[in-house]
Design a protein around this motif. Structure first.
Motif, short mmCIF file in Angstrom:
data_model
loop_
_atom_site.label_atom_id
_atom_site.label_comp_id
_atom_site.label_asym_id
_atom_site.label_seq_id
_atom_site.Cartn_x
_atom_site.Cartn_y
_atom_site.Cartn_z
N LEU A 85 22.43 34.27 23.79
CA LEU A 85 22.88 33.04 23.16
C LEU A 85 24.35 32.82 23.54
CD1 LEU A 85 21.27 33.41 19.63
CD2 LEU A 85 20.72 31.65 21.31
N LEU A 86 24.69 31.59 23.85
CA LEU A 86 26.04 31.30 24.33
C LEU A 86 27.07 31.52 23.22
CD1 LEU A 86 25.27 28.09 26.38
CD2 LEU A 86 25.66 30.39 27.25
N ALA A 87 28.13 32.24 23.56
CA ALA A 87 29.20 32.55 22.61
C ALA A 87 30.51 32.60 23.36
CB ALA A 87 28.92 33.88 21.91
N LEU A 88 31.61 32.49 22.64
CA LEU A 88 32.93 32.62 23.26
C LEU A 88 33.13 34.04 23.75
CD1 LEU A 88 35.24 30.60 20.81
CD2 LEU A 88 33.96 29.78 22.78
N SER A 89 33.93 34.18 24.80
CA SER A 89 34.16 35.49 25.39
C SER A 89 35.42 36.16 24.87
CB SER A 89 34.25 35.36 26.91
OG SER A 89 35.27 34.45 27.28
N THR A 90 35.98 35.64 23.78
CA THR A 90 37.25 36.17 23.28
C THR A 90 37.15 37.62 22.83
OG1 THR A 90 36.67 35.07 21.21
CG2 THR A 90 38.28 33.98 22.61
N LEU A 91 35.99 38.05 22.36
CA LEU A 91 35.84 39.42 21.89
C LEU A 91 36.13 40.42 23.00
CD1 LEU A 91 35.03 41.01 19.32
CD2 LEU A 91 32.70 41.05 20.18
N LYS A 92 35.86 40.04 24.24
CA LYS A 92 36.08 40.95 25.36
C LYS A 92 37.56 41.24 25.59
CE LYS A 92 31.93 39.31 27.74
NZ LYS A 92 31.39 38.61 28.93
N ALA A 93 38.43 40.39 25.05
CA ALA A 93 39.87 40.60 25.23
C ALA A 93 40.44 41.57 24.20
CB ALA A 93 40.60 39.26 25.15
N LEU A 94 39.65 41.94 23.20
CA LEU A 94 40.12 42.84 22.15
C LEU A 94 39.84 44.29 22.53
CD1 LEU A 94 38.90 40.83 19.02
CD2 LEU A 94 41.19 40.87 20.03
N PRO A 95 40.53 45.25 21.92
CA PRO A 95 40.29 46.67 22.23
C PRO A 95 38.83 47.04 22.03
CG PRO A 95 42.30 46.42 20.93
CD PRO A 95 41.65 45.06 20.98
N GLU A 96 38.32 47.90 22.90
CA GLU A 96 36.90 48.25 22.88
C GLU A 96 36.48 48.89 21.56
OE1 GLU A 96 36.12 50.71 26.24
OE2 GLU A 96 36.35 49.09 27.69
N ARG A 97 37.35 49.67 20.96
CA ARG A 97 36.96 50.39 19.75
C ARG A 97 36.75 49.43 18.57
NH1 ARG A 97 42.40 51.13 20.50
NH2 ARG A 97 43.79 50.57 18.74
N TRP A 98 37.30 48.22 18.64
CA TRP A 98 37.11 47.25 17.58
C TRP A 98 35.80 46.47 17.71
CZ3 TRP A 98 42.49 44.37 17.25
CH2 TRP A 98 43.48 45.31 16.95
N ARG A 99 35.28 46.40 18.92
CA ARG A 99 34.20 45.45 19.20
C ARG A 99 32.91 45.69 18.40
NH1 ARG A 99 34.88 45.19 25.80
NH2 ARG A 99 37.15 44.88 25.77
N PRO A 100 32.43 46.93 18.24
CA PRO A 100 31.18 47.11 17.47
C PRO A 100 31.28 46.57 16.05
CG PRO A 100 31.69 49.09 18.71
CD PRO A 100 32.89 48.21 18.84
N GLY A 101 32.39 46.87 15.35
CA GLY A 101 32.54 46.38 13.99
C GLY A 101 32.68 44.88 13.90
N LEU A 102 33.44 44.31 14.83
CA LEU A 102 33.60 42.86 14.84
C LEU A 102 32.31 42.15 15.19
CD1 LEU A 102 37.11 42.59 16.56
CD2 LEU A 102 36.56 42.37 14.13
N ARG A 103 31.51 42.76 16.06
CA ARG A 103 30.20 42.19 16.40
C ARG A 103 29.30 42.14 15.16
NH1 ARG A 103 26.86 41.41 20.95
NH2 ARG A 103 24.64 41.59 20.46
N VAL A 104 29.34 43.18 14.36
CA VAL A 104 28.56 43.20 13.12
C VAL A 104 29.00 42.08 12.19
CG1 VAL A 104 28.10 44.52 11.01
CG2 VAL A 104 27.96 45.64 13.23
#
Length: 617
Positions: A85-104
């Protein structure tokens, strides 16, 4: 990238499992049947007019229109299943360790909003069932509408499932179900006071990766609730997709392009271009640019061109002694510059949404599109000459064989454009004809695709892409109609005119805005969200609507490549396994050249409008 790679592998495993379930197989085949029927019914209408002077199957047109709704909703469910599903790619600019929690967190908000849309759709089905409305072949309308709640609830379930690879993460994402509970528990008179909080929450979730359609649908639902309007107005506007006579052309052109791209057409066209121009200085760079620019409008998405064909062409260029940075940049940029050529889906969608003649947009976009191709191919060729890249000698017999082998592909625009501009077919019928013609080329003539082993997977890929952006269009109709009813575009026009007097300054501001938009979101979302705002502004400054359309699309193409957030930069980094910083350096010379072309298109409207006037369109 280790954490991100691990998460991607885990998601791929879960996606594969979802596809193997009985429900997954059922939605695959229903999508295939819908697209097959959408192809055959318009072709039968066209043939019927040629043979007996009228359509062969009464009621086929409304059936095709309603099948578009089914393809949009089922395709969105497929996109959710494959995490596309189309989404903004801004999450990729954040530190990797934050991404799983932010995705939730983003998934939790997405689950809540999509459940609201599902319940609103059920309410619409209930209303239509009581009205006993029918369409087409006397099919009850509520049956056609039933696909909406089914798809929305399937999407919500998949957002929940794919939110995390742990039970704890999924349970946390499930807290998003509190959102629909608030809709029914909060008194109506309190909603106007909660709009600000709701908007902030949705926008934050959007930047954290919540699907764009969910963000737009959530904003629409929030504004309707605050206004006291039933939220079934959003799926009601989504249903309006089925009443449009042009929209079915989008999934059909996409399907024809996918069949050609997944077959052997790319190989034959590469051989053809290499035989004809490979002897020129920097010939391979020209060949690569032409091949990628040719296939981007067929597939409807520049990212697909980069991922599917970039990996094949990049090693060839490096082997021919082109600098690796130049090769990476050329392949990345060439995947973004073909969107102005027929039968580009963004051009069709823009024409549909801005109420502009699609043929005028394609004619107006030809010269700007050609300039983009010349700029990219020219720089690549210059770099090839400077570094002594290999050239392919011109051999007349090889050129003749290449032309003969690719003759069927060369006839695609002749057949499709001839039928459409010659008045033999409507746009939808021409799109269906492109599917049949591509099928004949790849399955019957060249036998590159097996009808049972290969073709179903191609159709599913197409449905997934189409659903990913048509679902945005569907929910956005409600949101944008709210903006129109509250006169937001006109208020924006008044504000801009109060602060900007010069047309030239307005165009420059528009360039900056559109490039920023292109760097943050996909072109389909941008058309739906931004066009209703800028269109009345441009008219107020005397800008021709066709010129505005080409200006919009060229700026969006540039935005795809604009550091640091351009979508195609991330796709290239993923496909070529290169750090983003190196992708930035590889594309920078091309981006500067494209910026010059975009400014020319902006400030020299005759590049767009001259061919339109010349052809009397």
């Amino acid at each position: 990238m280790a954490i991100e790679a691990s998460l991607r592998a885990t998601r791929l495993e879960r996606n594969a499992w979802l596809a193997r379930t009985p429900w997954g197989r059922l939605e695959d085949w229903v999508s295939i049947v819908c697209l097959a029927a959408m192809t055959l019914l318009p072709v039968s209408e066209m043939v019927g007019r040629w043979v007996i002077g009228r359509g062969a199957i009464p009621g086929s047109i409304p059936m095709v229109q309603h099948l578009t709704l089914w393809v949009a909703m089922l395709g969105a469910a497929l996109a959710a299943r494959s995490d596309r599903l189309l989404a903004l790619s801004t999450l990729k600019a954040l530190p990797e360790r934050w991404r799983p929690g932010l995705r939730v967190a983003a998934s939790a908000m997405g689950v809540g909003v999509v459940v609201i849309l599902g319940v609103a759709s059920l309410d619409l089905v209930r209303i239509e069932r009581g009205a006993d409305s029918v369409f087409g072949w006397e099919v009850p309308l509520w049956v056609a509408l039933l696909v909406m709640p089914v798809a929305f609830f399937a999407i919500a379930a998949r957002l929940l499932w794919l939110a995390s690879d742990t039970l704890r993460g999924r349970l946390l994402a499930g807290l998003g179900l509190v959102v629909p509970l608030l809709v029914w528990l909060v008194p109506e008179d309190r909603w106007p006071h909660l709009v600000g909080v709701g908007v902030v929450a949705i926008v934050v979730a959007l930047f954290l990766g919540m699907p764009i359609f969910a963000a737009i649908g959530g904003l629409g639902a929030l504004l309707f609730l605050a206004d006291g309007t039933p939220i079934n107005a959003i799926p009601g506007e989504t249903y309006n997709l089925a009443t449009n006579s042009v929209l079915p052309a989008i999934p059909l052109f996409a399907l024809g392009g996918y069949i050609l791209a997944e077959g052997g057409s790319s190989r034959r066209l590469t051989r053809l271009f290499a035989a004809l121009v490979g002897w020129m200085p920097g010939g391979l760079a020209i060949v690569t640019t032409l091949v990628l620019a040719f296939f981007t409008p067929l597939t409807g998405a520049s990212g697909i061109t980069i991922v599917s064909m970039g990996g094949l062409l990049l090693p060839v260029m490096v082997k021919a002694r082109y600098p690796e940075l130049t090769s990476i940049g050329l392949v990345t940029v060439s995947g973004s510059i073909g969107l102005l050529f027929f039968p580009s889906l963004p051009v069709i969608l823009y024409g549909f949404y801005a109420n502009q003649p699609i043929d005028r947009l394609f004619i107006g976009g030809f010269v700007p599109g050609l300039l983009l191709v010349l700029a990219v191919a020219g720089w690549g060729a210059v770099q090839g000459v400077r570094h002594g890249a290999d050239r392919q000698p011109f051999v007349l017999s090889e050129a003749g064989q290449a032309v003969n082998q690719a003759k069927w592909e060369l006839l695609v625009p002749v057949v499709v454009l001839g039928a459409f501009f010659g008045g033999l077919a409507t746009l939808v019928e021409a799109a269906a004809l492109s599917v049949v013609y591509a099928f004949v080329i790849e399955v019957i003539v060249h036998r590159d695709l097996h009808p049972s082993k290969d073709l179903p997977a191609v159709v599913i890929q197409c449905a997934t892409l189409v659903g990913a952006f048509l679902i945005i269009l569907g929910v956005a109709l409600g949101f944008t109609n709210y903006l129109v009813l509250t006169e937001v575009p006109m208020q924006a026009v008044d504000w801009v005119q109060d602060h900007i007097e010069s047309k030239i300054v307005f165009l420059l501001v528009l360039n900056v805005l559109l490039i920023a938009v292109g760097a943050l979101m996909d072109i389909y979302s941008a058309i739906i969200i931004v066009v209703p705002l800028i269109h009345p502004m441009a008219l107020a400054y005397g800008i021709n609507p066709v010129h505005l359309g080409i200006l919009f699309l060229t700026n969006m193409e540039l935005g795809y490549l604009m550091p640091p957030m351009g979508e195609n930069l991330f796709l290239a980094a993923f496909r070529f396994e290169q750090p983003l910083s190196r992708i930035y350096r590889s594309t920078l010379p091309f981006v500067l050249l494209l910026l010059v072309v975009v400014l020319l298109v902006t400030y020299v409207p005759e590049l767009t409008l001259g061919p339109v006037r010349l052809l009397g369109r």
